[in-house]
Design an enzyme around this catalytic site. Structure first.
Site, PDB file in Angstrom:
ATOM      1  N   GLU A 121     -16.580   9.364   8.888  1.00 48.72           N
ATOM      2  CA  GLU A 121     -17.172  10.261   9.773  1.00 48.72           C
ATOM      3  C   GLU A 121     -15.890  10.448  11.177  1.00 48.72           C
ATOM      4  OE1 GLU A 121     -19.001   7.110  11.798  1.00 48.72           O
ATOM      5  OE2 GLU A 121     -17.814   7.382  10.148  1.00 48.72           O
ATOM      6  N   ASN A 152     -12.415   6.378   9.517  1.00 48.26           N
ATOM      7  CA  ASN A 152     -12.997   4.978   8.837  1.00 48.26           C
ATOM      8  C   ASN A 152     -13.750   4.685   7.716  1.00 48.26           C
ATOM      9  OD1 ASN A 152     -15.349   7.488   9.685  1.00 48.26           O
ATOM     10  ND2 ASN A 152     -16.381   5.401  10.133  1.00 48.26           N
ATOM     11  N   CYS A 155     -17.000   4.726   7.299  1.00 50.79           N
ATOM     12  CA  CYS A 155     -18.144   5.906   6.873  1.00 50.79           C
ATOM     13  C   CYS A 155     -17.565   6.677   7.159  1.00 50.79           C
ATOM     14  CB  CYS A 155     -19.156   5.993   7.455  1.00 50.79           C
ATOM     15  SG  CYS A 155     -19.859   3.763   7.570  1.00 50.79           S
TER      16      CYS A 155
END
Length: 920
Positions: free
Chosen positions: A545, A541, A543
């Site tokens: 994670e 995604n 970021c």
């Protein structure tokens, strides 16, 4: 407040040069000219800030003098000036204050009334109550210096806040004072709005009024069309009685200001939501479908208002409202035709509108030179469409709350990968640059093996190798070699062959130079995915994670929240009982998000309902280490990362299994790793079977996992995925702890975000320095001069230097080792930033090779020191723009320090970038 006198400025600067260089040098022509030039710079800055009709506070003058000296490189002189101003401040405070005439206050309706000195003193005294290191008298004295006859009511509310925040560098508790004073302004604003007439209350009065206020708040929010009408069906008296007003006092200034600016409900810019009502509103929104709604709402409220756990920003924004888009992250796959491409971009806009961070898988789109059957022409590749996606993210800015944010992923074998690497460069054709979009490499293990062996690497257009994107592990490697052979035989038209090591070197070079594309690893994301039976993880995604399956029919959705590890850790380690209670309630809250969520596109609803993934993470890891006196760069810190994540994983999986027994297992459970008794820890074996010697990972454990495994096999899992560690950029600010799993950034710096610039001081360090008699004005000056680093300051003991080592003093290999220990317990991934002080190709290669060897699924930003420029100044009088509080157009504050003002290689996100707070 008084007009400034340039001769006095020149005198002070000259005395500082005299103290450093001696009388002879200070009287030289060189120094006289230098003093005149510096004085002129100060005078010009003050005139721009103050305007022609307003006086300037002496602290503002002194701030500018110090700033100009530091910018000019006169660091020793600046330090002498710090001592000079401290002496004069003491002298001023000892002066007898003349009797001042009574002041008046001008109200919005035009009436003028005497200043209520008694109430002003009461509010400041309340703000300092219980904080022995602070002084109400000092805050009041500073406040009164900034008052004038006819001051507006809004300016009066701002004055004590401004006064207290100038003292944060003296003691961190002044951040609490500033927050409480801002809260007084908020109380008046909210009560006046709800009452329809002038109304105010101090903290003691508000404690009694909170229940009545809460019921009025809910009713008014529903009338305005902002709150979900079903909230009125709750027992509001019961919920109001459960509110804990004293928890309003726990906020740091940064947290309260961020809430004020972007989270609290408002109408025509009039805030009417107070902090405890905010937490209860979120709790009610998550309890809407519970059988005993009131009991669950109180349970959820307790967790949020205590800061033990915090939901992600979209949930905090929208829970309990008429548009409850509560999910944090969305992952999409873009199809390889014009309709599919623009459908994907349209989905980006709709998802971003209501506060979601986006990850786009662009690998299926054919590359440059590929044949287009419909026009019998050749493709321009993926880059022109990425430019459109970039501009869409800028255009849809989530209602002004935060900038839209997206990350594009591309597999390393894509024919356009070399142009993809250049997307964030500041040179070249602007039509082929995406300055606002994040980018990430989706790297298969086969590529890493060839880098290590010195082999070749072949680039393909996906329309000619259509199944390659959906394969991973040994199946990918075998098929990839078949396509290479086909290319050699002439069976594939569009391909290019390069040295794998050359490509790797270029990937790392661009990562250092532009901060992008990030390095993420395809095979561990898929081989350890619980859902590999029902699809493929094509990207992460925004970021890095989230690792969920995507396809053209399903847009992956993840619902995030984070345990505040600092609230569950003491000198003796983790409070396991408290952690278990928190995790169990948190998983229930996250599961509820799925059912009450507002879905903007059908593909997102379909995926979320089928698989029900959630992402429980953590924040305050560095604070938890401080509590135990453990340096981040140590074996003990790596072990704590292992043990703490094991406990969270144990309780999170158990909680999801309990929910499955109560509510039923998720729809696609059968065939998953869960259904085969393979827990995240067990899935390491699947990666090891493919990697062989290319996986070196500690596999120790301390808990008895057999009962959990048996429980999951017996009742199933409510959620396909349960854990992911997000950056927690904003929610950590709300809770007043260090972000996520981040190391300490600086011991003293200025954080910039959309709410302004805020002094951040490490309170643990200050307590230790005070205990050892080392905290004074010179120490503050030294911390600023050395960018918040302790290592060059000789009088600080070695144990404190080790404990409070900052991110760039830390070898990032410790972060990789800690990340690897966490990763073995997590079914998704973690936002892992890496720091490097003096970058080199060898260091970068070793660091990212180690990340791959330790089985990490993803990495996030690379932050490098060499390209970071800092400016140093006093923090007094410049901290926080307070742009939502002040009715006057805010004056741009003096640059404070250490604050990053340019960071080409040190691409920054969750720590200081004003715009990048998209996940949390």
């Amino acid at each position: 407040m008084s007009p400034f006198d340039s001769t006095r400025i020149a005198t002070a600067v000259a005395k500082a040069f005299h103290a450093v260089e001696g009388a002879d040098a200070a009287g030289s022509q060189r120094v006289r000219e230098l003093v005149a030039d510096l004085t002129s710079q100060v005078e010009e800055k003050l005139r721009r800030q103050a305007g022609p009709d307003r006086g300037v506070h002496i602290e503002q003058i002194q701030d500018q003098v110090e700033l100009v000296l530091m910018r000019g490189g006169h660091h020793k002189v600046a330090r002498a000036y710090v001592l000079y101003r401290e002496e004069h401040a003491k002298a001023r405070s000892a002066e007898v204050v003349p009797v001042r005439p009574a002041l008046t206050v001008r109200y919005p309706d035009g009436r003028v009334a005497p200043l209520d000195e008694e109430r002003l003193a009461l509010v400041v005294e309340e703000a300092c109550a219980g904080l022995p290191a602070t002084s109400a008298e000092t805050v009041l004295a500073e406040t009164r210096r900034n008052l004038y006859d006819g001051i507006t009511r809004a300016e009066l509310a701002l004055a004590p806040v401004m006064a207290a925040r100038t003292m944060v560098e003296i003691d961190p508790d002044y951040s609490l004072v500033s927050a409480r004073l801002l809260l007084d302004r908020l109380r008046r604003e909210a009560l006046t709005f709800l009452a329809g007439k002038d109304d105010e209350a101090n903290h003691a009065e508000m404690s009694a009024r909170y229940p009545e206020y809460f019921a009025d708040f809910v009713r008014r929010g529903i009338e305005l069309g902002q709150l979900e009408p079903r909230l009125a069906e709750f027992d509001l008296a019961r919920l109001g009685a459960a509110l804990l007003p004293d928890r309003d006092l726990a906020f740091q200034f940064l947290g309260m200001q961020v809430l004020y600016d972007r989270y609290f409900l408002h109408s025509d810019e009039h805030r009417y939501e107070l902090p405890q009502a905010f937490f209860m509103r979120v709790a009610m929104g998550l309890a809407l479908r519970e059988d005993d709604r009131e009991a669950r709402a109180v349970e959820f409220y307790e967790l949020l208002s205590s800061f033990d756990f915090m939901c992600s920003t979209p949930t905090l924004f929208n829970a309990g409202t008429t548009r409850p888009q509560l999910s944090s992250c969305f992952l999409t796959t873009v199809d390889d035709d014009l309709q599919g491409i623009f459908h994907g971009i349209s989905n980006n806009a709709l998802l971003s509108k209501f506060a979601g961070g986006l990850g786009n898988d662009w690998t299926p789109v054919r590359g440059i030179g590929a044949h287009i059957k419909g026009t019998n022409g050749k493709s321009q590749g993926v880059v022109p469409f990425l430019k459109i996606a970039n501009d869409t993210a800028v255009a849809v800015n989530q209602g002004g709350k935060r900038k839209g944010a997206v990350c594009a992923y591309l597999e390393t074998w894509h024919i356009d990968v070399e142009e993809f690497l250049d997307l964030r460069k500041n040179t070249g054709d602007e039509r082929r640059r995406t300055h606002d979009m994040n980018t990430a490499n989706w790297v298969p293990d086969e590529f890493m093996r060839r880098v290590g062996s010195g082999g070749d690497w072949t680039l393909f257009s996906p329309d000619e190798v259509p199944d390659l994107h959906d394969l991973f592990g040994d199946a990918f490697a075998a098929r990839y070699r078949e396509y290479e052979a086909a290319a050699d035989r002439g069976g594939i038209k569009v391909f290019r062959r390069v040295k794998a090591a050359d490509m790797w070197r270029r990937m790392l070079t661009m990562l250092f130079e532009t901060g992008h594309p990030w390095i993420t690893f395809k095979d561990p994301c898929n081989l350890r995915s619980p859902q590999q039976h029902s699809g493929v993880v094509h990207s992460s995604n925004l970021c890095t994670e989230i690792t969920l399956n995507t396809n053209l029919e399903e847009v992956a959705v993840c619902n995030l929240g984070s345990v505040n590890l600092a609230r569950h850790t003491g000198p003796d380690g983790i409070d396991s009982a408290r952690l278990e209670r928190t995790v169990r309630t948190a998983v229930r809250m996250l599961d509820n998000v799925i059912d009450v969520n507002y879905y903007t596109i059908p593909e997102a609803r379909r995926a979320n309902m089928r698989h029900r993934p959630v992402g429980l993470g953590l924040m305050g890891f560095q604070d938890a280490l401080f509590a135990q006196r453990i340096p981040m760069g140590s074996t003990a810190a790596v072990e704590f990362a292992d043990r703490s994540m094991e406990e969270i994983s144990y309780h999170a999986i158990s909680a999801s299994a309990d929910l499955a027994e109560e509510r039923g297992a998720y729809e696609s459970y059968e065939g998953s790793l869960w259904s085969r008794g393979i827990l995240p820890f067990d899935s390491i074996a699947l990666l090891a079977d493919t990697r062989g010697a290319d996986l070196e990972l500690d596999r120790s454990s301390t808990l008895d996992w057999a009962p959990v495994r048996e429980r999951v096999l017996a009742v199933g899992m409510r959620n396909s995925n349960v854990m992911a560690i997000a950056p927690t950029a904003t929610i950590a600010n709300i809770c007043g702890v260090n972000q996520s799993i981040e190391p300490l950034y600086r011991n003293l710096y200025v954080k910039s975000n959309m709410s302004g610039d805020f002094t951040v001081v490490n309170p643990d360090l200050i307590r230790d320095l005070k205990a050892r008699g080392l905290w004074d004005e010179v120490m503050v000056s030294d911390l600023k001069y050395y960018d918040g680093s302790l290592s060059p300051i000789e009088r600080i003991p070695a144990d404190l230097k080790a404990l409070y080592a900052t991110a760039f003093e830390l070898d990032s290999k410790w972060l990789v080792e800690a990340g690897a220990r966490r990763q073995k317990w997590i079914d998704q991934a973690q936002s892992l930033n890496l720091y490097i002080d003096q970058p080199s190709g060898r260091k970068l290669d070793e660091l990212y090779q180690l990340a791959w060897l330790r089985g990490l699924k993803t990495t996030y930003y690379l932050r490098s020191q060499s390209a970071t420029h800092v400016e140093k100044s006093t923090l007094r009088g410049t901290d926080g723009k307070l742009n939502a509080v002040s009715p006057v157009t805010p004056v741009a504050p003096a640059v404070t320090a250490p604050v990053v003002v340019e960071s080409a290689g040190a691409a920054v996100c969750s720590i200081i970038d004003p715009d990048c707070e998209a996940c949390q």
